[in-house]
Write a protein that holds these residues in place. Structure first.
Motif, PDB file in Angstrom:
ATOM      1  N   LEU A 160      28.223  75.495  45.925  1.00  0.00           N
ATOM      2  CA  LEU A 160      28.589  74.434  44.981  1.00  0.00           C
ATOM      3  C   LEU A 160      27.565  73.302  44.973  1.00  0.00           C
ATOM      4  O   LEU A 160      27.549  72.485  44.041  1.00  0.00           O
ATOM      5  CB  LEU A 160      29.967  73.871  45.317  1.00  0.00           C
ATOM      6  CG  LEU A 160      31.172  74.714  44.892  1.00  0.00           C
ATOM      7  CD1 LEU A 160      32.457  74.113  45.441  1.00  0.00           C
ATOM      8  CD2 LEU A 160      31.244  74.832  43.375  1.00  0.00           C
ATOM      9  N   SER A 163      25.728  73.333  41.826  1.00  0.00           N
ATOM     10  CA  SER A 163      26.471  73.212  40.573  1.00  0.00           C
ATOM     11  C   SER A 163      26.207  71.872  39.887  1.00  0.00           C
ATOM     12  O   SER A 163      26.152  70.829  40.524  1.00  0.00           O
ATOM     13  CB  SER A 163      27.970  73.353  40.847  1.00  0.00           C
ATOM     14  OG  SER A 163      28.714  73.120  39.670  1.00  0.00           O
ATOM     15  N   SER A 175      30.238  68.589  46.120  1.00  0.00           N
ATOM     16  CA  SER A 175      28.909  69.156  45.857  1.00  0.00           C
ATOM     17  C   SER A 175      27.808  68.140  46.154  1.00  0.00           C
ATOM     18  O   SER A 175      26.741  68.500  46.680  1.00  0.00           O
ATOM     19  CB  SER A 175      28.817  69.642  44.404  1.00  0.00           C
ATOM     20  OG  SER A 175      28.925  68.566  43.491  1.00  0.00           O
TER      21      SER A 175
END
Length: 236
Positions: A160, A163, A175
């Motif tokens: 993540l 992301s 994140s």
């Protein structure tokens, strides 16, 4: 009289052998590498225990929920050389208490697996960053001072971190924190290189079933965290 002297000599030899044997056992025990795993009460941290050879490692499990640590200790103590240390790392002062307790009980450690992530107060961005980034960095830096030469630090990141899609306040903050941990790992690795302490970051790209992931992801798509045991065996 001669037979009595022989008996005394034999008894003395037996005592010497017993002493040497007991001393040998104690030396072997002290030769074990000491491992601290933070965030051991659930998910990946709990599974990592299985990656260690009980003949070679003493494991210190950490968490903020003492009752869960006691349950893990009861389950694993028959197979592993394992002890617990319980502190809530959202409190900065507890980091210093944890370090002091490690010094008193174990003197030094050889491996830190920095796995803790406090997912309580998920809507409080300040709490999340202060606990899971600021205190994470503080803990890592302070523990490095009580590590033996040739020690290792393994930080934990997530796929993540790459992301750029907004998935809600908590996941966005998560994140950002993981990206910062990766950067911190690179910087700190260069600092500890001369002290012969290795620092790496394991980025776990896939999603595994943990109390944290099941809050946000489809349970049926989550992998068994036991699959990560071999990964940690290779790293160790």
């Amino acid at each position: 009289m001669f037979k009595i002297k022989i008996a005394y000599i034999l008894i003395l030899l037996v005592i010497i052998c017993i002493f040497l044997y007991c001393n040998k056992k104690e030396t072997f025990s002290n030769d074990k590498k000491i491992v601290l795993i933070t965030g051991t009460t659930s998910g990946i941290g709990k599974k990592i225990i299985k990656a260690f050879d009980p003949k070679k490692f003493k494991i210190i499990i950490h968490g903020r929920k003492c009752n869960k640590l006691n349950s893990i200790l009861k389950r694993y103590s028959k197979t592993y050389d394992i002890e617990k240390i319980c502190y809530d790392l959202s409190n900065k002062n507890n980091i210093y208490k944890l370090i002091n307790e490690i010094i008193v009980r174990f003197s030094k450690i050889d491996l830190l697996i920095n796995n803790f992530y406090d997912s309580s107060n998920i809507s409080n961005i300040w709490y999340q960053i202060n606990t899971n980034l600021n205190n994470y960095i503080l803990l890592t830096s302070k523990i490095s001072y009580i590590m033996n030469p040739n020690s290792k630090i393994i930080n934990i990141s997530s796929g993540l971190a790459d992301s750029t899609n907004s998935n809600g306040t908590f996941i966005d903050t998560y994140s950002i924190i993981k990206v910062a941990i990766e950067k911190f790992t690179k910087i700190y690795a260069s600092k500890l290189y001369l002290d012969n302490i290795g620092v790496i970051c394991l980025k776990i790209d896939d999603s595994y079933k943990t109390p944290l992931t099941i809050k946000f992801l489809d349970n049926t798509q989550l992998k068994d965290p036991n699959q990560l045991v071999n990964v940690f065996k290779n790293l160790i």
